[in-house]
Design a protein around this motif. Structure first.
Motif, PDB file in Angstrom:
ATOM      1  N   SER A 199      -3.545  -8.937  -4.824  1.00  0.00           N
ATOM      2  CA  SER A 199      -3.419  -7.860  -4.655  1.00  0.00           C
ATOM      3  C   SER A 199      -1.778  -7.092  -4.322  1.00  0.00           C
ATOM      4  CB  SER A 199      -4.418  -7.203  -3.704  1.00  0.00           C
ATOM      5  OG  SER A 199      -4.872  -6.004  -3.748  1.00  0.00           O
TER       6      SER A 199
ATOM      7  N   GLU B 169      -9.067   9.093  -2.250  1.00  0.00           N
ATOM      8  CA  GLU B 169      -9.196   7.775  -2.092  1.00  0.00           C
ATOM      9  C   GLU B 169     -11.062   7.856  -2.737  1.00  0.00           C
ATOM     10  OE1 GLU B 169      -7.772   4.913  -2.062  1.00  0.00           O
ATOM     11  OE2 GLU B 169      -6.011   5.632  -0.985  1.00  0.00           O
TER      12      GLU B 169
ATOM     13  N   ALA C 215     -11.433   2.531   0.598  1.00  0.00           N
ATOM     14  CA  ALA C 215     -10.320   2.918   1.578  1.00  0.00           C
ATOM     15  C   ALA C 215     -10.763   2.493   2.977  1.00  0.00           C
ATOM     16  CB  ALA C 215      -9.700   4.281   1.480  1.00  0.00           C
TER      17      ALA C 215
ATOM     18  N   GLU D 142       0.892  -1.175   0.026  1.00  0.00           N
ATOM     19  CA  GLU D 142       0.085  -0.044   0.192  1.00  0.00           C
ATOM     20  C   GLU D 142       0.787   1.282  -0.044  1.00  0.00           C
ATOM     21  OE1 GLU D 142      -3.707   1.884   2.606  1.00  0.00           O
ATOM     22  OE2 GLU D 142      -2.387   0.572   3.528  1.00  0.00           O
TER      23      GLU D 142
ATOM     24  N   HIS E  21       2.356   1.606  -3.660  1.00  0.00           N
ATOM     25  CA  HIS E  21       1.334   2.210  -4.289  1.00  0.00           C
ATOM     26  C   HIS E  21       1.375   3.780  -4.106  1.00  0.00           C
ATOM     27  CE1 HIS E  21      -2.462   2.770  -6.265  1.00  0.00           C
ATOM     28  NE2 HIS E  21      -2.810   3.130  -5.381  1.00  0.00           N
TER      29      HIS E  21
ATOM     30  N   HIS F 107      -6.751  -4.184  -2.371  1.00  0.00           N
ATOM     31  CA  HIS F 107      -6.814  -2.909  -2.507  1.00  0.00           C
ATOM     32  C   HIS F 107      -7.713  -2.560  -3.742  1.00  0.00           C
ATOM     33  CE1 HIS F 107      -5.482   1.421  -2.657  1.00  0.00           C
ATOM     34  NE2 HIS F 107      -5.581   1.097  -4.076  1.00  0.00           N
ATOM     35  N   PRO F 108      -8.954  -2.057  -3.748  1.00  0.00           N
ATOM     36  CA  PRO F 108      -9.574  -1.633  -2.310  1.00  0.00           C
ATOM     37  C   PRO F 108      -9.975  -2.647  -1.344  1.00  0.00           C
ATOM     38  CG  PRO F 108     -11.392  -1.482  -4.202  1.00  0.00           C
ATOM     39  CD  PRO F 108      -9.887  -1.991  -4.836  1.00  0.00           C
ATOM     40  N   GLN F 109     -10.074  -2.100  -0.121  1.00  0.00           N
ATOM     41  CA  GLN F 109     -10.713  -3.133   0.907  1.00  0.00           C
ATOM     42  C   GLN F 109     -12.095  -3.457   0.886  1.00  0.00           C
ATOM     43  OE1 GLN F 109      -9.535  -1.387   4.786  1.00  0.00           O
ATOM     44  NE2 GLN F 109      -7.473  -1.253   4.482  1.00  0.00           N
TER      45      GLN F 109
ATOM     46  N   TYR G 290      -8.507  -7.515   2.917  1.00  0.00           N
ATOM     47  CA  TYR G 290      -7.441  -6.286   2.890  1.00  0.00           C
ATOM     48  C   TYR G 290      -6.951  -5.997   1.555  1.00  0.00           C
ATOM     49  CZ  TYR G 290      -8.539  -6.515   7.853  1.00  0.00           C
ATOM     50  OH  TYR G 290      -9.039  -6.633   8.892  1.00  0.00           O
TER      51      TYR G 290
ATOM     52  N   THR H  27       0.578  -5.475  -6.960  1.00  0.00           N
ATOM     53  CA  THR H  27       0.916  -4.047  -6.581  1.00  0.00           C
ATOM     54  C   THR H  27       2.220  -3.737  -6.909  1.00  0.00           C
ATOM     55  OG1 THR H  27      -0.777  -3.645  -5.262  1.00  0.00           O
ATOM     56  CG2 THR H  27       0.884  -2.318  -5.180  1.00  0.00           C
TER      57      THR H  27
END
Length: 464
Positions: free
Chosen positions: A190, A390, A414, A59, A62, A352-354, A350, A194
């Motif tokens: 995820s 976000e 988010a 995260e 990113h 991305h997005p959550q 968890y 990323t």
């Protein structure tokens, strides 16, 4: 070991077992907890905690790439996978060590070894020092679960991984195949996507995150594809041809079999309960598809023998296990115990997005015969979300049109894994739409979207 007779023996020290042991000790019982591998079980050592540490690294990575959007400068952005993994292992070790401390503080006897039921109220433990016979009036089995391995898709730790290999990767995947798009599969997809892996996710059901509300699944799929993931739904990996440096996957989709090459495969096709070698059947415990059959109070039907957490079936969540552990300890102590209601337990993913949810999906509520009111609110309409950069996401709430009961809440975006608890508390307190409408939410926060989603269900949204 001097004392071999206890009020309570807990087999397994995961989030179910260690919590049950501590609660039992708080209630004045002499408690022993037996663990064959690591205090804290899978969750702390190989699951919930280290994956969150790794996802936090991805995260931040990113966000570093988005520095310019925030008026910041960052050049030569890169990562060190070994250091990312090392940090996650240190986080896990810190928490695992913390459990040892909690056991000492609460005077719980911890034994490292393999346990087996050995007749009524008896447990035989094999440790590195030999075998001991322990006795207890009550025994809780909290041995958890492990990754399901499908024939032909078994992990080898080199090119084909389970979650354990993915947490200590032998190499950084360039072309990654993730089999299964439940929480575990999609979190790893995820993370590696990323960090730059070309990622394909294969899901046998008709949508990713199949336990979530269909609208949330569709939103998630779009978000993942925008990040460069390839999503294959209603698809099945039939076999894997393994070579030294690649894996050829035969994937059946739309009635045809396609072949695709990858350098790494992560199998995340569910879990099976750790029921073997415990002497459960001999004790008279009923096992159904690798899970112990229990009543709502986690009783196995065998006097003084309970099963909690993953081994006792879905939902396979750490917080469900912990709550069951407390409930059983309370029950044994003669206190008023509340059974855990599966539809009141939130699920959090968890990626991305959550993604986070509690209660019934829209489809489930309709299937159960409810007349419903549905509200939605997008992140783009929220000041805090825009300030955070976000603005992609949504919150969806489902109410019983007749009573105003909150039947379900579903979120993507988010920090929704932190927001969902507001609705969980609401459901626990049997809140209605009126209570939620008249609650003042602080500004500017993401939580205001929860309010607006409720307002929208009743045609009263302000900011949309």
């Amino acid at each position: 070991m001097a004392d071999k007779s206890f009020d309570l023996i807990v087999i397994g020290s995961g989030p179910g077992g260690y919590v049950a042991a501590i609660r039992g000790a708080q209630l004045g019982m002499n408690v022993c907890c037996i663990e064959r591998e690591h205090l804290g079980g899978i969750c702390l050592n190989w699951g919930c905690i280290p994956t969150k540490a790794m996802l936090r690294s991805s995260e931040v990575f990113h966000l570093m790439h988005r520095a310019k959007e925030f008026g910041l400068k960052a050049e030569g952005i890169d990562y060190d996978l070994d250091a990312v993994v090392d940090r996650s292992r240190k986080v896990a070790a810190q928490l695992s060590g913390g459990i040892g401390h909690l056991f000492k503080k609460n005077k719980v006897t911890a034994i490292m070894g393999e346990a087996k039921l050995d007749g009524k109220g008896k447990v035989r433990v094999k440790t590195d020092k030999g075998t001991e016979e322990l006795t207890a009036k009550n025994i809780i089995v909290a041995t958890g679960a492990r990754a399901r391995e499908l024939p032909g898709l078994e992990a080898d730790g080199e090119r084909v991984w389970t979650y354990k290999h993915a947490l200590k990767p032998p190499h950084m995947p360039k072309k990654l195949l993730v089999i299964g798009s439940g929480a575990i599969g999609i979190e790893f997809a995820s993370f590696y996507n990323t960090l730059g892996a070309e990622t394909t996710v294969v899901e046998v059901m008709d949508r990713v995150l199949p336990v979530e509300d269909a609208e949330i699944s569709a939103f998630a799929k779009k978000a993942f594809e925008k990040q460069g993931m390839k999503i294959m739904q209603k698809a099945m990996v039939k076999k894997l041809d393994r070579a030294k440096d690649k894996v050829t996957a035969h994937i059946e989709v739309g009635g045809k079999v396609e072949t695709h090459e990858f350098d790494t495969v992560i199998s995340a096709v569910g879990i099976v309960g750790n029921v073997e070698g415990l002497g459960l059947e001999e004790a008279g415990v009923k096992i159904d598809r690798t899970h112990v059959v229990t009543d709502e109070y986690c009783r196995t039907g065998v006097d003084g023998l309970y099963a909690i957490g993953d081994i006792a079936g879905a939902p396979w969540l750490a917080h469900k296990a912990s709550h069951e552990g407390i409930m059983v300890a309370d029950l044994i102590a003669g206190k008023h115990a509340h059974p855990v209601k599966p539809e009141s337990i939130a699920g959090c993913t968890y990626c991305h997005p959550q993604v986070a949810s509690v209660g019934y999906t829209e489809a489930k509520a309709k299937e159960l015969g409810y007349e419903i009111k549905v509200g939605r609110f997008p992140f783009i309409g929220n000041g805090k979300a825009i300030a955070l950069g976000e603005s992609s996401g949504m919150i969806k709430t489902i109410f019983d049109a007749k009573t105003g009961e909150l039947l379900g809440a579903h979120m993507i975006g988010a920090e929704v894994t932190e927001l969902i608890q507001g609705y969980v508390v609401g459901r626990q307190l049997e809140t209605t739409e009126e209570d939620l409408i008249n609650t003042v939410f602080p500004h500017p926060t993401l939580s205001e979207m929860m309010h607006e989603s409720v307002l929208d269900a009743y045609g009263r949204a302000i900011h949309m």
